[in-house]
Design an enzyme around this catalytic site. Structure first.
Site, mmCIF file in Angstrom:
data_model
loop_
_atom_site.group_PDB
_atom_site.id
_atom_site.type_symbol
_atom_site.label_atom_id
_atom_site.label_comp_id
_atom_site.label_asym_id
_atom_site.label_seq_id
_atom_site.Cartn_x
_atom_site.Cartn_y
_atom_site.Cartn_z
ATOM 1 N N LYS A 162 0.826 -1.205 0.000
ATOM 2 C CA LYS A 162 0.000 0.000 0.000
ATOM 3 C C LYS A 162 0.860 1.255 0.000
ATOM 4 O O LYS A 162 1.784 1.390 0.799
ATOM 5 C CB LYS A 162 -0.925 -0.008 1.226
ATOM 6 C CG LYS A 162 -1.902 -1.170 1.226
ATOM 7 C CD LYS A 162 -2.749 -1.205 2.471
ATOM 8 C CE LYS A 162 -1.944 -1.555 3.698
ATOM 9 N NZ LYS A 162 -2.790 -1.827 4.881
ATOM 10 N N THR A 169 -7.999 9.458 8.866
ATOM 11 C CA THR A 169 -7.658 8.209 8.177
ATOM 12 C C THR A 169 -7.522 7.035 9.144
ATOM 13 O O THR A 169 -6.943 6.007 8.789
ATOM 14 C CB THR A 169 -6.345 8.376 7.407
ATOM 15 O OG1 THR A 169 -5.312 8.782 8.327
ATOM 16 C CG2 THR A 169 -6.479 9.423 6.314
ATOM 17 N N GLY A 182 -7.945 3.762 10.769
ATOM 18 C CA GLY A 182 -8.554 2.508 10.361
ATOM 19 C C GLY A 182 -8.575 2.240 8.876
ATOM 20 O O GLY A 182 -9.266 1.321 8.430
ATOM 21 N N THR A 183 -7.811 2.995 8.089
ATOM 22 C CA THR A 183 -7.850 2.767 6.642
ATOM 23 C C THR A 183 -7.330 1.378 6.269
ATOM 24 O O THR A 183 -7.879 0.722 5.382
ATOM 25 C CB THR A 183 -7.029 3.829 5.889
ATOM 26 O OG1 THR A 183 -5.742 3.946 6.502
ATOM 27 C CG2 THR A 183 -7.715 5.176 5.913
ATOM 28 N N GLY A 184 -6.275 0.913 6.942
ATOM 29 C CA GLY A 184 -5.736 -0.411 6.631
ATOM 30 C C GLY A 184 -6.711 -1.518 6.959
ATOM 31 O O GLY A 184 -6.902 -2.460 6.174
ATOM 32 N N CYS A 185 -7.355 -1.421 8.115
ATOM 33 C CA CYS A 185 -8.370 -2.411 8.514
ATOM 34 C C CYS A 185 -9.511 -2.430 7.509
ATOM 35 O O CYS A 185 -9.982 -3.498 7.092
ATOM 36 C CB CYS A 185 -8.938 -2.056 9.892
ATOM 37 S SG CYS A 185 -7.735 -1.913 11.220
#
Length: 266
Positions: free
Chosen positions: A174, A205, A207-210
């Site tokens: 990412k 932003t 929690g964007t990865g989750c």
């Protein structure tokens, strides 16, 4: 039949990341969501103040309860900060022959707080990564996994190649952190593909990865192939960021339900 997905991750008391974000995302992407909680965290938009791990025995019971009743069509794995818990997850995934496993190697929170012990990283590599259909590291995580400094798009390709070859799975490296911001690289058996994203000027932003990994899992559960699942997940996260929800004193959550409409939300 409604497709189903399981998230194995930590709880975020502020609701923007972890289990809470995963369930919201899976529901918004049209699958029935289930969870096995690896840890309770006391956190908000400004940081993590405490982590309380589940016991290995209890996590095993959570997973048994899910797999023996409502078998998931996909599994997303997020924060697991203890090597014994990682071993339990790997053992149960192999026991039940789980499929469509998306591993988000969560090591550091958006706020910068370390979420995993050093010995747990080694256990992740040895026991869990080889079971994954796709790993979704961000650039700092990919640097930890490869030991290389990632400064360019070519570096992202090389890091993803190394990870993919070592663990025999696809890798979504990412972008962000000032490098290829919003552009992600999917490296898979037949080559690689860049996914260009929209740069959205939103500081919230958390929690964007989750959210991205859960959306990928939800789309894999619905039988989309991996590139299509990534593309759909990126479209969803762009919409959630574009909704410009603004909560909390720090890096706040996205609006996971931006596209949910109907009389019950009026």
């Amino acid at each position: 039949m409604r497709k189903t997905a399981l998230t194995i991750a930590g709880s975020d008391s502020s609701g923007g990341a972890g289990i809470q974000a995963d369930i919201k995302t899976m529901m918004a992407n049209g699958v029935y969501a289930m969870s096995a909680i690896t840890a309770l965290t006391a956190q908000n938009t400004t940081g993590v103040s405490a982590i309380f791990n589940a016991t290995p025995e209890f996590l095993a019971q959570e997973l048994d309860s899910v797999f023996t009743d409502i078998f998931p069509d996909a599994v997303k794995i997020g924060m697991v900060s203890d090597r014994e818990l990682i071993s339990v997850i790997a053992r149960k995934l192999k026991e039940y022959q789980a499929r469509n496993i998306v591993v988000d190697p969560v090591m550091v929170a958006t706020s910068g707080a370390r979420l995993i012990s050093e010995d747990a990283v080694d256990t992740l590599k040895q026991e869990l990564f080889p079971l994954a259909a796709v790993l979704t590291p961000n650039i700092p995580e990919a640097e930890v996994l490869t030991g290389m400094k990632i400064c360019t798009g070519e570096d992202m390709i090389e890091a993803a190649r190394q990870i993919a070859q070592q663990y025999q799975c696809a890798v979504l490296c990412k972008g962000g952190h000032q490098l290829n911001d919003a552009n992600d690289l999917l490296y898979f058996k037949d080559g690689y593909r860049w996914f260009e994203g929209k740069r959205i000027d939103n500081p919230n932003t958390h929690g964007t990865g989750c959210t991205l990994s859960s959306a990928i899992a939800a789309n894999l559960a619905k039988s989309y192939d991996l590139p299509t699942s990534v593309e759909r997940a990126k479209d969803y996260i762009s919409g959630a960021l574009s909704a410009m929800l603004d909560l909390g004193a720090g890096s706040g959550p996205m609006d996971h339900g931006f596209a949910i409409t109907g009389k019950y939300v009026q």
